[in-house]
Design an enzyme around this catalytic site. Structure first.
Site, PDB file in Angstrom:
ATOM      1  N   ASP A  67      55.341 -15.593  11.832  1.00 13.67           N
ATOM      2  CA  ASP A  67      55.892 -15.852  10.501  1.00 13.67           C
ATOM      3  C   ASP A  67      57.143 -15.023  10.212  1.00 13.67           C
ATOM      4  O   ASP A  67      57.469 -14.085  10.932  1.00 13.67           O
ATOM      5  CB  ASP A  67      54.815 -15.594   9.428  1.00 13.67           C
ATOM      6  CG  ASP A  67      53.985 -14.345   9.707  1.00 13.67           C
ATOM      7  OD1 ASP A  67      54.448 -13.469  10.461  1.00 13.67           O
ATOM      8  OD2 ASP A  67      52.868 -14.256   9.182  1.00 13.67           O
ATOM      9  N   ASN A 136      42.356 -11.179   2.338  1.00 14.61           N
ATOM     10  CA  ASN A 136      41.904 -12.446   1.747  1.00 14.61           C
ATOM     11  C   ASN A 136      41.564 -13.486   2.819  1.00 14.61           C
ATOM     12  O   ASN A 136      41.349 -14.651   2.507  1.00 14.61           O
ATOM     13  CB  ASN A 136      42.968 -13.005   0.790  1.00 14.61           C
ATOM     14  CG  ASN A 136      44.277 -13.338   1.503  1.00 14.61           C
ATOM     15  OD1 ASN A 136      44.381 -13.206   2.722  1.00 14.61           O
ATOM     16  ND2 ASN A 136      45.269 -13.772   0.747  1.00 14.61           N
ATOM     17  N   HIS A 138      43.547 -14.416   5.355  1.00 12.08           N
ATOM     18  CA  HIS A 138      44.663 -15.179   5.924  1.00 12.08           C
ATOM     19  C   HIS A 138      44.925 -14.791   7.373  1.00 12.08           C
ATOM     20  O   HIS A 138      44.655 -13.661   7.789  1.00 12.08           O
ATOM     21  CB  HIS A 138      45.932 -15.100   5.053  1.00 12.08           C
ATOM     22  CG  HIS A 138      46.688 -13.811   5.087  1.00 12.08           C
ATOM     23  ND1 HIS A 138      47.463 -13.381   4.032  1.00 12.08           N
ATOM     24  CD2 HIS A 138      46.834 -12.847   6.034  1.00 12.08           C
ATOM     25  CE1 HIS A 138      48.042 -12.235   4.339  1.00 12.08           C
ATOM     26  NE2 HIS A 138      47.677 -11.886   5.542  1.00 12.08           N
ATOM     27  N   GLU A 143      47.493 -18.662   3.601  1.00 12.12           N
ATOM     28  CA  GLU A 143      46.699 -18.103   2.511  1.00 12.12           C
ATOM     29  C   GLU A 143      45.479 -19.004   2.248  1.00 12.12           C
ATOM     30  O   GLU A 143      45.434 -20.151   2.708  1.00 12.12           O
ATOM     31  CB  GLU A 143      47.571 -18.016   1.244  1.00 12.12           C
ATOM     32  CG  GLU A 143      48.831 -17.160   1.404  1.00 12.12           C
ATOM     33  CD  GLU A 143      48.561 -15.649   1.407  1.00 12.12           C
ATOM     34  OE1 GLU A 143      47.502 -15.212   1.897  1.00 12.12           O
ATOM     35  OE2 GLU A 143      49.439 -14.917   0.923  1.00 12.12           O
TER      36      GLU A 143
HETATM   37  C1  F6R Z   1      51.872 -11.041   9.834  1.00 14.43           C
HETATM   38  C2  F6R Z   1      50.523 -11.587   9.922  1.00 14.43           C
HETATM   39  C3  F6R Z   1      49.525 -11.260   8.866  1.00 14.43           C
HETATM   40  C4  F6R Z   1      48.944  -9.854   9.090  1.00 14.43           C
HETATM   41  C5  F6R Z   1      47.903  -9.525   8.025  1.00 14.43           C
HETATM   42  C6  F6R Z   1      47.351  -8.127   8.182  1.00 14.43           C
HETATM   43  O1  F6R Z   1      52.660 -11.476  10.919  1.00 14.43           O
HETATM   44  O2  F6R Z   1      50.247 -12.313  10.820  1.00 14.43           O
HETATM   45  O3  F6R Z   1      48.496 -12.206   8.896  1.00 14.43           O
HETATM   46  O4  F6R Z   1      48.352  -9.789  10.360  1.00 14.43           O
HETATM   47  O5  F6R Z   1      48.477  -9.654   6.764  1.00 14.43           O
HETATM   48  O6  F6R Z   1      48.352  -7.201   7.930  1.00 14.43           O
HETATM   49  P1  F6R Z   1      48.063  -5.634   8.083  1.00 14.43           P
HETATM   50  O7  F6R Z   1      47.839  -5.390   9.531  1.00 14.43           O
HETATM   51  O8  F6R Z   1      49.334  -4.990   7.589  1.00 14.43           O
HETATM   52  O9  F6R Z   1      46.873  -5.338   7.262  1.00 14.43           O
END
Ligand code: F6R
Length: 260
Positions: A67, A136, A138, A143
């Site tokens: 992303d 959440n 994701h 989301e």
């Molecule tokens: C970003 C991504 C997100 C993160 C998730 C956890 O490229 O894929 O799904 O893996 O938001 O983020 P952290 O590791 O910062 O808790």
């Protein structure tokens, strides 16, 4: 799902890095899907150390990130392009012309999403997709209520996700509202998914992903449908799982099962 639970985050990170190093050794031209975020930082540090020790090469690999924020160019300090260069690409032998992320500064994000999805297909598809999980549920920026067959597209970030990511921006209100993200369907199309989660903040989402119903309310639960999904956890992230004894029985200390 293969659920591997380790006593601490360090061991979980070592296991995730080992999976990637092994995959690159078996197939040097690996198409590797990458994630960003805090959880991935020690993993990328470990991969850089493994590269510096001569244990792995990325020279023939290609990478696709999950992303990127919309409205932010590759050189913006908070872009995922910058994150990837800073924590991984600038420190390994990868050919940076084969590292791909969606362009957040594109003229038309709808066109860019279709271009990115097509690029993944043209590359032969992703061999190993690395994932983190949001509190959440994701994966990528899919989301809750994301279609479980979605492809790369624009997603509106939830207030919680924006708040979690505000720490990287000088002013919290500058945190982008939209992102381009591979879809849940794009992720399910990869040949192997490897999700790393550490810390108690992820325990609820991890339980919903592994033991909850398959539901768009927890997009990560779609990994239950993937034929080869490996989930690597430390014991804090695993704290709310109910079948922990079984996972330890099959994979003691995160080891491969007796059948492998
Ligand atoms: C970003 C991504 C997100 C993160 C998730 C956890 O490229 O894929 O799904 O893996 O938001 O983020 P952290 O590791 O910062 O808790």
């Amino acid at each position: 799902m293969k659920v591997l639970i380790f006593d601490d985050a360090e061991r979980a990170v070592i296991s995730a890095a080992d999976h990637i190093v092994t995959a690159l050794s078996a197939k040097p031209e690996l198409v590797l899907g990458l994630a960003t975020g805090g959880t991935m930082l020690p993993l990328y540090q470990r991969l850089v150390a493994q590269y510096q020790a001569g244990r792995v090469s990325f020279a023939k690999a290609a990478t696709f990130n999950l992303d990127e924020y919309i409205g932010i160019g590759p050189d913006h300090a908070c872009s995922y392009h910058t994150y990837m260069r800073d924590v991984l690409f600038n420190h390994i032998d990868i050919d940076q012309s084969r590292t791909f992320l969606p362009r957040g500064d594109c003229a038309d994000p709808v066109v860019e999403a279709a271009r990115y999805e097509a690029l993944i297909t043209e590359s032969g598809g992703i061999d190993l997709q690395l994932l983190g999980i949001g509190q959440n549920g994701h994966i990528g920026f899919n989301e809750p209520t994301s279609s479980l067959s979605s492809l790369t597209r624009i997603k509106t970030l939830t207030a919680d996700t924006r708040q979690a990511n505000a720490r990287y921006f000088e002013n919290a209100e500058d945190t982008p509202k939209y992102a381009l993200t591979m879809g849940v369907g794009s992720i399910l199309a990869s040949r192997h998914t490897l999700l790393l989660a550490t810390g108690t903040a992820k325990a609820k989402a991890v339980a919903a992903m592994v033991e909850g119903p398959v539901s768009a309310v927890c997009p990560a639960s779609a990994l239950q449908l993937h034929p080869k999904a490996t989930i690597i956890l430390d014991k804090d992230a695993a704290a709310r799982l109910e079948l922990t004894e079984y996972y330890h029985h099959v994979h003691p200390q995160g080891a491969e099962s007796a059948w492998n």
